[in-house]
Structures are given as structure tokens and as C-alpha cells.
Scaffold this active site. Structure first.
Site, PDB file in Angstrom:
ATOM      1  N   SER A   1       0.984  -1.220   0.045  1.00 50.98           N
ATOM      2  CA  SER A   1      -0.025  -0.119   0.072  1.00 50.98           C
ATOM      3  C   SER A   1       0.959   1.225   0.109  1.00 50.98           C
ATOM      4  CB  SER A   1      -1.102   0.010   1.080  1.00 50.98           C
ATOM      5  OG  SER A   1      -2.056   0.906   1.126  1.00 50.98           O
TER       6      SER A   1
ATOM      7  N   ASP B   1      -9.452  -6.351  -3.971  1.00 48.75           N
ATOM      8  CA  ASP B   1      -8.784  -5.255  -3.271  1.00 48.75           C
ATOM      9  C   ASP B   1      -9.794  -4.075  -3.620  1.00 48.75           C
ATOM     10  OD1 ASP B   1      -7.388  -3.204  -2.377  1.00 48.75           O
ATOM     11  OD2 ASP B   1      -5.563  -3.893  -2.805  1.00 48.75           O
TER      12      ASP B   1
ATOM     13  N   HIS C   1      -7.032  -6.303   0.286  1.00 48.63           N
ATOM     14  CA  HIS C   1      -5.966  -5.141   0.331  1.00 48.63           C
ATOM     15  C   HIS C   1      -4.776  -5.677   0.940  1.00 48.63           C
ATOM     16  CE1 HIS C   1      -4.217  -1.360  -0.396  1.00 48.63           C
ATOM     17  NE2 HIS C   1      -3.972  -0.999   0.824  1.00 48.63           N
TER      18      HIS C   1
END
Length: 289
Positions: free
Chosen positions: A96, A228, A256
Site C-alpha cells: 500500500s 482489493d 488489500h
């Protein structure tokens, strides 16, 4: 797992995990996360590698100064961390926000990077979940103390404990809850907003690093979940289109957080990628006395 260690970088305390011996893997967590996100991976990886997992400034148990939380600032602090630990090169893994930081680190300090592994990474396209867009807006600092009050957090912890005793667990949900509950702390909220606004606005991600994938001549792999909802898997395909030699791994039914949803599979992918690629060997410049 070993306890967190601490060192001082330019007056700010940085917390990190340091386990194992051998070739170095640097693990970079996402926004509102911490080194704890790698909890299921560090043990298996450390049997073969030296694994470094810092709490980025503004996160976890590291300091939360009123400071610069840009990708460039994170990259410099990571370089200084590796220097303090006597590490000259590493395979860099970012999830991320950590993926965006990893790409910036490779761009600024390519001589430290042998390989780049991006997990559900930021910085590869404009799309991002609506929650982050809303929190990037002016006035969010007034709302966040209201959405994470102490009574709600206490009740949530009781429910989570009950579910745990009943054997009902959701790694993805636990990761989201951990991020949400961290907002009860004022310093953490301020650091989160500074970090978020450096990379996201109401239109989505404001920073693109797609063009930087071609700058560094190092092996790259992307790992993504096809479910995601925060950063869509299409960004992984965009990276592969930009640089066709990027290894693309899409995990079915994963959201995610592949590192907590499918940690064994992610460990195996990282291990295989290191075993089947030759890491970049870029000489570090000699510093003149």
C-alpha cells in the site's frame, strides 16, 4: 517474534523489527499500519533471510513529529536506518503506502536496492477507496476524533475478543480494525492526515510512480488481491503493461492485505522471486573524507 528495537534518527525514535541472518529483506507497511502487519511472515522469512521491518515515522511505536511525511522524506529516513544498521543493500517489499515509499526509495537511492516487490501498492494509478478521499479533505481532523471515540473502541475490542474465543477470525477485518483504532490517539491522527494528504486528495492518488519502474534496472514483482477494494488490481496490470518484465501475481479471493490474508503464499512468492532473480548490484558512491 523478537521484541521491537529502537534507534534515534535525527532526534526521532524509530521502532523496528530485526530478525534472522543472510540477504536482507526490508518490509514497509501501509498507511495507518505498522511492522505488526508482517507478523505472520517475519518468522518464516527470517529462517533464511535477515528481515528488517520498521514502523515508519508517524506510525506504530515510532515517533510522530510535526514534520514532513512526503514519500521523499520517508525514503531518506529509510536510507539512514539502513546506514545505522550497517546494511548496504536489500530486497525492498512495500505494501500500500509502503509500495509508494519503496518506489521512491528505489528512485532516490537505487544503490541500496537489489529487488522491488510491490504488494497492493500505492503510486501506480489514481484510483483509491472513497474513505481515503474523504479523509484527505479539509476538516477531516475535526471528524476523526468523533468517528473513533474511546467507548466505541472499547466495545469493539470486547466484540473482537469474543469472536476470537469462538474461533471466528478475519485477518482482513483485524487489519482494518487496527488502523481504525489507532485514530484514538491525537498524534497518530495528525501524522496520518499529513501522510495521507501528501499522496491523496479528493480526486484520488495524487502521486504516480509508473514512470519510475523503468528507471531502476532491478527485478520487480507485484502481488495483488483480485478483491482489493482500496487500490484496484487494475493497477498491477498497469505496472505490467508499463514494464512487461514485471512479474505479476494476482491472488484470488484476497483483498488489500495479502500479507495477513495469505501470508504463507506471499512468503513463498517472495522466496521464489529472490531465488529466481539476480539482484541488482549497483556500486555505492565512495564518500570523500
Amino acid at each position: 517474534m523478537d521484541e521491537l528495537k529502537y534507534l534515534d534518527l535525527h532526534g526521532d525514535r524509530v521502532a523496528y523489527l530485526d530478525e534472522g541472518q543472510g540477504e536482507v529483506i526490508l518490509l514497509l507497511h501501509g498507511m495507518a499500519g505498522s511492522s505488526h502487519t508482517w507478523r505472520s511472515m517475519i518468522g518464516p522469512l527470517s529462517r533464511k533471510y535477515r528481515v528488517i521491518a520498521p514502523d515508519l515515522l508517524g506510525h506504530g511505536h515510532s515517533a510522530k513529529p510535526r514534520s514532513d511525511y512526503s514519500l521523499g522524506a520517508f525514503a531518506v529516513s529509510l536510507r539512514d536506518l539502513l546506514d545505522e544498521l550497517g546494511i548496504s543493500q536489500a530486497t525492498v517489499v512495500g505494501q500500500s503506502l509502503g509500495g509508494g515509499v519503496a518506489m521512491q526509495f528505489v528512485y532516490q537511492h537505487p544503490d541500496y536496492c537489489r529487488r522491488l516487490i510491490l504488494i497492493s501498492s500505492g503510486g501506480l494509478g489514481p484510483d483509491v477507496g472513497w474513505t481515503l478521499r474523504l479523509l484527505s479533505a479539509p476538516g477531516a481532523e475535526l471528524i476523526m476524533p468523533i468517528i473513533a471515540p474511546a467507548p466505541v473502541l472499547s466495545a469493539g475490542e470486547r466484540v473482537r475478543s469474543l469472536f476470537g474465543k469462538l474461533g471466528i477470525q478475519s485477518p482482513r477485518g483485524a487489519e482494518i480494525w487496527s488502523a481504525y483504532s489507532s485514530f484514538s490517539d491525537s498524534a497518530t491522527r495528525q501524522a496520518f492526515l499529513r501522510t495521507l494528504r501528501a499522496v491523496v486528495d479528493y480526486r484520488g492518488q495524487a502521486v504516480s510512480a509508473l514512470n519510475r519502474l523503468n528507471i531502476a534496472n532491478i527485478p520487480v514483482m507485484t502481488i495483488w488481491g483480485d478483491q482489493d477494494a482500496i487500490i484496484p488490481v487494475e493497477h498491477a496490470y498497469a505496472a505490467h503493461e508499463t514494464r512487461p518484465d514485471v512479474r505479476l501475481e494476482v491472488l484470488a479471493g484476497v483483498g488489500h492485505f495479502p500479507q495477513v490474508e495469505r501470508p504463507t503464499e506471499v512468503v513463498d512468492l517472495i522466496d521464489d522471486f529472490i531465488a529466481t532473480t539476480t539482484g541488482a548490484e549497483i556500486e555505492q558512491p565512495v564518500t570523500q573524507a
